[in-house]
Enzyme design. Sequence first.
Site, mmCIF file in Angstrom:
data_model
loop_
_atom_site.group_PDB
_atom_site.id
_atom_site.type_symbol
_atom_site.label_atom_id
_atom_site.label_comp_id
_atom_site.label_asym_id
_atom_site.label_seq_id
_atom_site.Cartn_x
_atom_site.Cartn_y
_atom_site.Cartn_z
ATOM 1 N N PRO A 46 -31.207 3.454 33.965
ATOM 2 C CA PRO A 46 -31.620 2.382 33.057
ATOM 3 C C PRO A 46 -32.413 2.973 31.885
ATOM 4 C CG PRO A 46 -32.186 1.876 35.340
ATOM 5 C CD PRO A 46 -31.842 3.327 35.286
ATOM 6 N N TYR A 59 -57.536 9.953 27.630
ATOM 7 C CA TYR A 59 -56.265 10.387 27.023
ATOM 8 C C TYR A 59 -56.517 11.738 26.377
ATOM 9 C CZ TYR A 59 -51.961 9.748 24.223
ATOM 10 O OH TYR A 59 -50.722 9.859 23.654
ATOM 11 N N SER A 61 -39.841 7.356 26.856
ATOM 12 C CA SER A 61 -40.588 7.944 27.974
ATOM 13 C C SER A 61 -41.078 9.343 27.631
ATOM 14 C CB SER A 61 -39.692 8.028 29.219
ATOM 15 O OG SER A 61 -40.348 8.793 30.225
#
Lengths: 557, 557
Positions: free
Chosen positions: B135, B477, B141
Amino acid sequence: MTIDRTTLRWNGWGPVAQENALPDGAPQWDWIRTTLGMPHLPNTPAKPLSDINMPACRVGDLVLAKLRAIVGEAQVKLDDYERAFHARGKSYHDLLYLRAGKLDMVPDAVIYPRNPDEALAVVRLAAEEDITLIPYGGGSSVVGGVNAMAKSLGSPVLTLDTTLMTRLIQIDKIAMTATVEAGIYGPALEEQLQKHGVTLAHYPQSFQFSTVGGWIAARGAGQQSNRYGKAEKWLVSARLATPKGFWTTEATPASAAGPNLNQLIAGSEGTIGVICEATVKIHEVPARKDYRGYLFKNFASGVEAARRINHADIPVAMVRLSDAQETHFFQAFSSTHSETGLKARLQRAYLRHKGFDAEPCLMLVGHEGDAETVIWAQERTEAICAKLGALKLGTGPGQKWYHSRFNSPYARDPMLDHGIGLDTLETATRWSNIGKLHKAVVEAIDGAMKANMPEVTGRGIVMAHLSHSYPDGASLYFTFVFPRQLDREVEQWQAIKRAASDAIIENRGTISHHHGVGTDHAPWLAEEKGPIGYNVLKSLKRELDPTGVLNPGKLLG
Amino acid sequence: MTIDRTTLRWNGWGPVAQENALPDGAPQWDWIRTTLGMPHLPNTPAKPLSDINMPACRVGDLVLAKLRAIVGEAQVKLDDYERAFHARGKSYHDLLYLRAGKLDMVPDAVIYPRNPDEALAVVRLAAEEDITLIPYGGGSSVVGGVNAMAKSLGSPVLTLDTTLMTRLIQIDKIAMTATVEAGIYGPALEEQLQKHGVTLAHYPQSFQFSTVGGWIAARGAGQQSNRYGKAEKWLVSARLATPKGFWTTEATPASAAGPNLNQLIAGSEGTIGVICEATVKIHEVPARKDYRGYLFKNFASGVEAARRINHADIPVAMVRLSDAQETHFFQAFSSTHSETGLKARLQRAYLRHKGFDAEPCLMLVGHEGDAETVIWAQERTEAICAKLGALKLGTGPGQKWYHSRFNSPYARDPMLDHGIGLDTLETATRWSNIGKLHKAVVEAIDGAMKANMPEVTGRGIVMAHLSHSYPDGASLYFTFVFPRQLDREVEQWQAIKRAASDAIIENRGTISHHHGVGTDHAPWLAEEKGPIGYNVLKSLKRELDPTGVLNPGKLLG
């Protein structure tokens, strides 16, 4: 730090030694009788335990010896009171059986592990010996969640009572989390936390007699869930004793590391493991609380206010809106003395003049937090309510509710003593569907009560409130009171319950917002979750409890 | 309403036809080269697609015919650009392969279903034929989540691209939910919603090139997640095409009807089904936005401010605190011209005088909502920051960040063209552990960069910010920039990634806060979930995708 079972009613609510909340001769009785259309109030006392024949314990000596070796001699209980106490929870359905002395479903033994290691050993022993094990906290389930059902007919049942596991393991005042053993009762937990200036602030109506583990297992909600969250929201991480060993779930504040498994623990109802420890989100004890009342002209405008308060991001602790029936009921129930006084008559005239006489609905709003936020939020709330035509009632109704907020369950036993049935059920749906669902469930309950009346003059009462709100919707909580059909009281209740549950599912509500599934809602779960979701839950059960010894018949039926 | 793949870079970020964010001769290059200790900037262009030999399509004619019968001739793509585009996602790791022309891992065909029914038919066909199906939404990503890995070596791979499924199905402005097909890109979604005055307001850095389905599958976070929530929070219900049929999850605002299965969908990364539709929580388009900056003397005092803002229940949209390294980097990167001017020198003298010269840390705070709330919240935020010694910088830094908030990814391709590596990774942990985790991960990345340098003068940069906060903790992060070891660039990256990931897990962070697991984090997932949790995820996969055709190698490895 726990509550001795012998001090608690095995077949009712609260301490054995409590005062009767509605003694014979209380002014409410006449109003209740008239309202329910009952010619007289029958005498329907509960059967005393001494009159009941308890079935013999079916657990073999070898297993009992192993259990005693794990938890110590004194923590394996075989006496009648312990077994009767752990037979069922506290639903109306349960009480019908308990009060009639129908104790065919009782645990053969009750085991009290003193720590998670002992709990794990008990779980493993049950799995090895293929003996049913029922995890049990406060036992306040109102959906059959702790009933001592055997995995197969006639086989022995052990109940694992968690309430000796009560240690406060850690408080982290930076992250504002606490780690506790999950058998701790509400009051003991808050006492320990508040010594440190912090609170979980999870106050369900069962607060006095329910435990952290039970709150998580049933996805419970405290009355101030708008601020403090339902159990699934304040749960950070859990440690479960499962047949496969200890399972400690992930504990990070947010994560993209795959599905969040804590959300499988919340709502697992003892079917995949015993919740032994939990890390939960805590808060500073609020410096200020402000509870006050507003009167709306009808339910719809109150619902609209609740929705706007939520969507305006106003930090509220509680928004609780009674429908017209509930507003009327509580007004009548608490003021049977003064109804005819001059002040009351003037009040009624004023309300009629203002258009509040047709279907007035009471909303209680609670704000908790630091003073500045509470004041700001309260003012914004008031502005929204005013815009929707509500009448300010000040802090009186709020304080009155606050001081009696755990009291309702105590009224049930005296009602049961006099042929009256009383039950509650709850759901949640999206804002755009609240009105429709409210109407459908009221009609369903009303219709089923009418169809199941002991005499032609009999009448039931059904009322509701909205009490937990979310961005996309809110919960509805229904209370219904009715004269019992004494010759078929279980069937009468089942008919009402079925009608209400069917109406909920047909009208896109959840079968439970905070009571859980247990046995009573299990027939509706498959429809709510859909066939694939339901199979996912079954596969989870198979994975963790392959022999099915943990709390059979609950959740998945 | 979607984006034609041929207009997008198959081996980089953004449109083919975009301007170079860092063209040769830009003033930053000299600063970068010096900072990284590189004697010169090498020329390391990507290999053009025309120079790459694409492996032949291994899908048989019969299957292709069936696929064409399902989705229509034009929606089965076999051309080189489509296959190359869908070979991998957009991680640094992916780009090393794509730019080197190593396309051994490409789908044999790309299928674009036009609606959920077609998607389901494709999923079922893949399961029946035992062919791998990947998918794919926006394909952004950065953890290998969409890589065209076959379930077994050498077997064919199909990619199911969802981006023709873009319908807005329903907006409910009372419940504030929207139901959309999940292949819709961020900008198209917001355009459609904002026509109705509402917004999802999920703005990840990848916003322009990612889809609703991808956000849910990876448990993504928008930059304003403090206000609008991560995907798992705004997800109300999903409809998945699974090998077992459509699975529509429960859609009530809150429930105690067993575990919440939506929390299995969020983070499922295409391993149990294709997310075809989603109902999501929406908001009114905020009337006011206020973004402004504060300078803290050090990271610890900034973290403390972020924590207090959260615990004071102040409704913030974003709190983003850069550590001293990141504060310095962005200052230097964006002001190479004016460093020597009089104003800059005076500013530096002032900061030194006030004690902000050692390790100043920039915090950006965003408030969004109605004007009254924004003003009130902004004042309370400012009071907390002032109490912790922060310097008010006004709205300038906030607006600057806001206008360039999607820009960072565009700088990577030019850096890759010049021998420079740039990657990011992220985690979350409880407040009490932020300082320790920050230090440990910085040291791990720094150490691994040092141990993997192309030349003795080389230096890496590692910096971090805190950007999503919760009651119990916050995310961190990390960005790291380094000269590439051109002869072993994959190994160099793996060494850094491994060091960082080990440090995260050892120091009780999650392996990902919002990027997901994919292939790159899979080796750490078992430790994070624990053996029992990991087995639960595997049993879920077995239940829904018994032959393992859906996105093999991702999430569970």
